[in-house]
Design a protein around this motif. Structure first.
Motif, PDB file in Angstrom:
ATOM      1  N   LEU A 288       0.866  -1.178   0.000  1.00  0.00           N
ATOM      2  CA  LEU A 288       0.000   0.000   0.000  1.00  0.00           C
ATOM      3  C   LEU A 288       0.904   1.228   0.000  1.00  0.00           C
ATOM      4  O   LEU A 288       1.496   1.583   1.020  1.00  0.00           O
ATOM      5  CB  LEU A 288      -0.921   0.008   1.220  1.00  0.00           C
ATOM      6  N   ILE A 289       1.011   1.851  -1.167  1.00  0.00           N
ATOM      7  CA  ILE A 289       1.873   3.024  -1.321  1.00  0.00           C
ATOM      8  C   ILE A 289       0.999   4.179  -1.800  1.00  0.00           C
ATOM      9  O   ILE A 289       0.348   4.095  -2.849  1.00  0.00           O
ATOM     10  CB  ILE A 289       3.014   2.745  -2.316  1.00  0.00           C
ATOM     11  N   VAL A 290       0.976   5.233  -1.014  1.00  0.00           N
ATOM     12  CA  VAL A 290       0.077   6.361  -1.256  1.00  0.00           C
ATOM     13  C   VAL A 290       0.898   7.633  -1.405  1.00  0.00           C
ATOM     14  O   VAL A 290       1.828   7.871  -0.622  1.00  0.00           O
ATOM     15  CB  VAL A 290      -0.929   6.514  -0.095  1.00  0.00           C
ATOM     16  N   GLY A 291       0.555   8.457  -2.399  1.00  0.00           N
ATOM     17  CA  GLY A 291       1.289   9.706  -2.607  1.00  0.00           C
ATOM     18  C   GLY A 291       0.389  10.882  -2.907  1.00  0.00           C
ATOM     19  O   GLY A 291      -0.516  10.788  -3.737  1.00  0.00           O
ATOM     20  N   ASN A 292       0.608  11.970  -2.200  1.00  0.00           N
ATOM     21  CA  ASN A 292      -0.009  13.264  -2.475  1.00  0.00           C
ATOM     22  C   ASN A 292      -1.536  13.212  -2.564  1.00  0.00           C
ATOM     23  O   ASN A 292      -2.126  13.645  -3.557  1.00  0.00           O
ATOM     24  CB  ASN A 292       0.565  13.837  -3.786  1.00  0.00           C
ATOM     25  N   PRO A 293      -2.215  12.714  -1.537  1.00  0.00           N
ATOM     26  CA  PRO A 293      -3.683  12.650  -1.589  1.00  0.00           C
ATOM     27  C   PRO A 293      -4.350  14.016  -1.734  1.00  0.00           C
ATOM     28  O   PRO A 293      -5.428  14.126  -2.323  1.00  0.00           O
ATOM     29  CB  PRO A 293      -4.059  12.007  -0.245  1.00  0.00           C
ATOM     30  N   THR A 294      -3.719  15.058  -1.206  1.00  0.00           N
ATOM     31  CA  THR A 294      -4.315  16.395  -1.249  1.00  0.00           C
ATOM     32  C   THR A 294      -3.896  17.186  -2.484  1.00  0.00           C
ATOM     33  O   THR A 294      -4.270  18.353  -2.637  1.00  0.00           O
ATOM     34  CB  THR A 294      -3.928  17.178   0.023  1.00  0.00           C
ATOM     35  N   GLU A 295      -3.097  16.571  -3.363  1.00  0.00           N
ATOM     36  CA  GLU A 295      -2.710  17.124  -4.664  1.00  0.00           C
ATOM     37  C   GLU A 295      -1.972  18.457  -4.570  1.00  0.00           C
ATOM     38  O   GLU A 295      -2.122  19.315  -5.450  1.00  0.00           O
ATOM     39  CB  GLU A 295      -3.950  17.261  -5.569  1.00  0.00           C
ATOM     40  N   ASP A 296      -1.179  18.648  -3.535  1.00  0.00           N
ATOM     41  CA  ASP A 296      -0.386  19.875  -3.419  1.00  0.00           C
ATOM     42  C   ASP A 296       1.073  19.587  -3.063  1.00  0.00           C
ATOM     43  O   ASP A 296       1.820  20.501  -2.701  1.00  0.00           O
ATOM     44  CB  ASP A 296      -1.005  20.827  -2.393  1.00  0.00           C
ATOM     45  N   LEU A 297       1.467  18.323  -3.156  1.00  0.00           N
ATOM     46  CA  LEU A 297       2.839  17.928  -2.830  1.00  0.00           C
ATOM     47  C   LEU A 297       3.406  17.113  -3.999  1.00  0.00           C
ATOM     48  O   LEU A 297       3.341  15.894  -4.023  1.00  0.00           O
ATOM     49  CB  LEU A 297       2.880  17.100  -1.549  1.00  0.00           C
ATOM     50  N   SER A 298       3.974  17.813  -4.971  1.00  0.00           N
ATOM     51  CA  SER A 298       4.434  17.129  -6.188  1.00  0.00           C
ATOM     52  C   SER A 298       5.543  16.127  -5.880  1.00  0.00           C
ATOM     53  O   SER A 298       5.606  15.045  -6.477  1.00  0.00           O
ATOM     54  CB  SER A 298       4.915  18.155  -7.210  1.00  0.00           C
ATOM     55  N   GLN A 299       6.437  16.469  -4.976  1.00  0.00           N
ATOM     56  CA  GLN A 299       7.532  15.553  -4.655  1.00  0.00           C
ATOM     57  C   GLN A 299       7.023  14.311  -3.932  1.00  0.00           C
ATOM     58  O   GLN A 299       7.560  13.215  -4.105  1.00  0.00           O
ATOM     59  CB  GLN A 299       8.576  16.274  -3.807  1.00  0.00           C
ATOM     60  N   ALA A 300       6.007  14.464  -3.094  1.00  0.00           N
ATOM     61  CA  ALA A 300       5.428  13.304  -2.416  1.00  0.00           C
ATOM     62  C   ALA A 300       4.813  12.352  -3.433  1.00  0.00           C
ATOM     63  O   ALA A 300       4.885  11.123  -3.282  1.00  0.00           O
ATOM     64  CB  ALA A 300       4.376  13.753  -1.407  1.00  0.00           C
ATOM     65  N   GLU A 301       4.215  12.914  -4.468  1.00  0.00           N
ATOM     66  CA  GLU A 301       3.642  12.079  -5.528  1.00  0.00           C
ATOM     67  C   GLU A 301       4.737  11.316  -6.268  1.00  0.00           C
ATOM     68  O   GLU A 301       4.615  10.097  -6.501  1.00  0.00           O
ATOM     69  CB  GLU A 301       2.860  12.963  -6.503  1.00  0.00           C
ATOM     70  N   GLN A 302       5.821  12.026  -6.619  1.00  0.00           N
ATOM     71  CA  GLN A 302       6.915  11.364  -7.316  1.00  0.00           C
ATOM     72  C   GLN A 302       7.578  10.325  -6.420  1.00  0.00           C
ATOM     73  O   GLN A 302       7.988   9.251  -6.876  1.00  0.00           O
ATOM     74  CB  GLN A 302       7.945  12.396  -7.780  1.00  0.00           C
ATOM     75  N   GLU A 303       7.681  10.639  -5.136  1.00  0.00           N
ATOM     76  CA  GLU A 303       8.234   9.692  -4.158  1.00  0.00           C
ATOM     77  C   GLU A 303       7.452   8.383  -4.177  1.00  0.00           C
ATOM     78  O   GLU A 303       8.041   7.291  -4.217  1.00  0.00           O
ATOM     79  CB  GLU A 303       8.167  10.331  -2.770  1.00  0.00           C
ATOM     80  N   ALA A 304       6.120   8.479  -4.150  1.00  0.00           N
ATOM     81  CA  ALA A 304       5.287   7.277  -4.152  1.00  0.00           C
ATOM     82  C   ALA A 304       5.472   6.490  -5.446  1.00  0.00           C
ATOM     83  O   ALA A 304       5.530   5.253  -5.437  1.00  0.00           O
ATOM     84  CB  ALA A 304       3.825   7.658  -3.960  1.00  0.00           C
ATOM     85  N   ARG A 305       5.564   7.192  -6.564  1.00  0.00           N
ATOM     86  CA  ARG A 305       5.751   6.498  -7.846  1.00  0.00           C
ATOM     87  C   ARG A 305       7.111   5.795  -7.884  1.00  0.00           C
ATOM     88  O   ARG A 305       7.220   4.651  -8.345  1.00  0.00           O
ATOM     89  CB  ARG A 305       5.637   7.493  -9.008  1.00  0.00           C
ATOM     90  N   ASP A 306       8.143   6.473  -7.412  1.00  0.00           N
ATOM     91  CA  ASP A 306       9.480   5.871  -7.436  1.00  0.00           C
ATOM     92  C   ASP A 306       9.539   4.635  -6.530  1.00  0.00           C
ATOM     93  O   ASP A 306      10.127   3.604  -6.896  1.00  0.00           O
ATOM     94  CB  ASP A 306      10.518   6.894  -6.963  1.00  0.00           C
TER      95      ASP A 306
END
Length: 468
Positions: A288-306
């Protein structure tokens, strides 16, 4: 019985004081029976009783019964936490109607934990003064006792000179810890734009509290710590010491503690035994890997994808990361990684939460779960915080462990976005070559330090519980 024990203590009649305080504790423990399903009541009651455990420590230190004083210190912390974990493991072992009780504490058991796990344990007890005069710095914050248990079970004791240290710094310890938190924390959480890298000259001046706290908390015991940087050192903080980033404490030469030791944490020594038992329990199969649920943290999103690419799985990103979606997958996950905003509540610790797309996942929600995860990483702000009590920090980390997770990585302050993402991806890369999470986190910190040397950028995260 408590007051009588204090009278004996103040009269230096220590044998009578010890016996009387032991009797008082026996009564306190009987009073906690019957609160099995009411953790908040147990914790609240324990807060009022904790002064007896502290008095017993002081008496035993006065007569140089240092191992027995450690026993009293361990009795006086995380008792509801230990009882709940013990009950959970009994249920999981299919015992019928296990009685929720507080397991006994014996010095030999604490020594065996250090031996069996091949670790050095550093346990602090912060006995605060009940009253401090507003204009009298001479009345210090209190006493700090520290015990070091070697991997062979040898116990060493030191009483730290808080009084002299506070006079030297012209501030109370609690004030210095608060200043350190302010200096290290970002005001708005994970911020997309990192600050410029500091020059060595600037770094030498920021923050001074890291050196002064090293002098107080580490220097008196550093000779008892392992020389091998790969050897495991587990810190057991107490009270406000939970808010100190031990990894970032610096000696006078400028070296950080994390450069010299592999570090993890525990709310009490006994918790180490229970998280080890949780580690051996059956685990889930999914990620279960979750990134940027609030859509305002671009690096958190990329972190989850990586991280999902490293784990060969799919991440849940942005508006798809609803509370319902997370709860549908969390029970069967072996790895849980949440890169998001975090909040903590210092008054109502169970209201501490991770922000999801449509709601919050609170500590209260987590306590209702039965997890099979071998590790949880909360890549968010302030996830190690909550309500600080004698039973430990009531918040997200405690909730995840009680839900069945043996190992959790959480943060001590508001962390920056880009630097945190680099650290987290590096952490999972390290995990591919070794299952040792403490070593993986240490190496990730050291790597991030090279790019972003200020400790606010790499030192916030702590590993609590099992290291494997």
């Amino acid at each position: 019985m408590h007051n009588l024990g204090l009278s004996y203590k103040y009269s230096s009649e220590y044998v009578q004081a010890e016996n009387t305080l032991i009797e008082a504790i026996a009564v306190w423990e009987k009073l906690r029976v019957g609160l099995e399903d009411r953790e908040s009541y147990r914790i609240s009651l324990f807060e009022t009783q904790n002064i007896t455990y502290q008095a017993l420590q002081q008496v035993r230190v006065a007569i140089q019964k240092y191992p027995e004083a450690l026993e009293a210190a361990e009795q006086g912390r995380a008792r509801a936490f230990v009882a709940l974990l013990s009950s959970k493991l009994s249920r999981d072992s299919l015992q019928i109607n296990p009685k929720l009780r507080e397991p006994s504490v014996k010095v030999q058991d604490l020594q065996n934990i250090a031996r069996n796990q091949n670790i050095t344990i550093v346990s602090y007890s912060f006995i605060k003064q009940e009253t401090i005069g507003s204009n009298q710095l001479a009345l210090s914050s209190g006493d700090i006792y520290v015990w070091v248990i070697s991997p062979k079970g040898l116990i060493t004791f030191r009483k730290l000179d808080v009084y002299r240290w506070e006079l030297e710094h012209k501030k109370l310890l609690l004030s210095i810890i608060e200043e350190l938190q302010r200096n290290l924390s970002k005001p708005n959480g994970r911020i997309p734009n990192p600050p410029p890298t500091l020059s060595p000259e600037q770094l030498d001046n920021i923050p001074d509290e890291l050196k002064s706290l090293y002098d107080l908390l580490i220097k008196p015991i550093e000779e008892f710590l392992p020389s091998d940087p790969n050897a495991q050192v587990v810190f057991v903080p107490h009270n406000a010491l939970f808010l100190i980033p031990f990894a970032a404490l610096r000696d006078q030469s400028g070296r950080y503690l994390i450069e010299k030791h592999t570090i993890s944490y525990a709310p009490s020594i006994q918790i180490l035994e229970y998280t080890e038992r949780l580690r051996l329990a059956p685990k889930g199969k999914n990620f279960l890997i979750v990134g940027n649920p609030t859509e305002d943290l671009s690096q958190a999103e990329q972190e989850a994808r990586d991280i999902s690419n490293l784990q060969k799985t799919e991440a849940i990103i942005g508006k798809e990361a609803t509370k319902q979606a997370i709860l549908a997958k969390i029970a069967d996950a072996q790895i849980i990684h949440l890169a998001a905003h975090g909040t903590f509540d210092s008054e109502h610790g169970l209201d501490s939460a991770i922000a999801l797309a449509n709601n919050k996942l609170t500590a209260t929600d987590i306590l209702q779960l039965n997890l099979k995860a071998k590790s949880v990483v909360l890549s968010a702000c302030n996830t190690a915080k909550g309500k600080v009590t004698s039973d430990g920090v009531i918040g997200l980390s405690r909730a995840f462990i009680l839900a069945g997770t043996p190992s959790i990585v959480v943060s001590l302050w508001s962390v920056p976005d880009a630097e945190t993402s680099q650290l987290m991806v590096n952490f999972y890369q390290n995990m591919q070559s070794s299952s040792d999470r403490a070593k993986a986190l240490r190496n990730a910190m050291l790597a991030t330090m090279k790019s972003y040397p200020h400790p606010r950028n790499w030192a916030a995260f702590t590993l609590i519980g099992s290291r494997d």
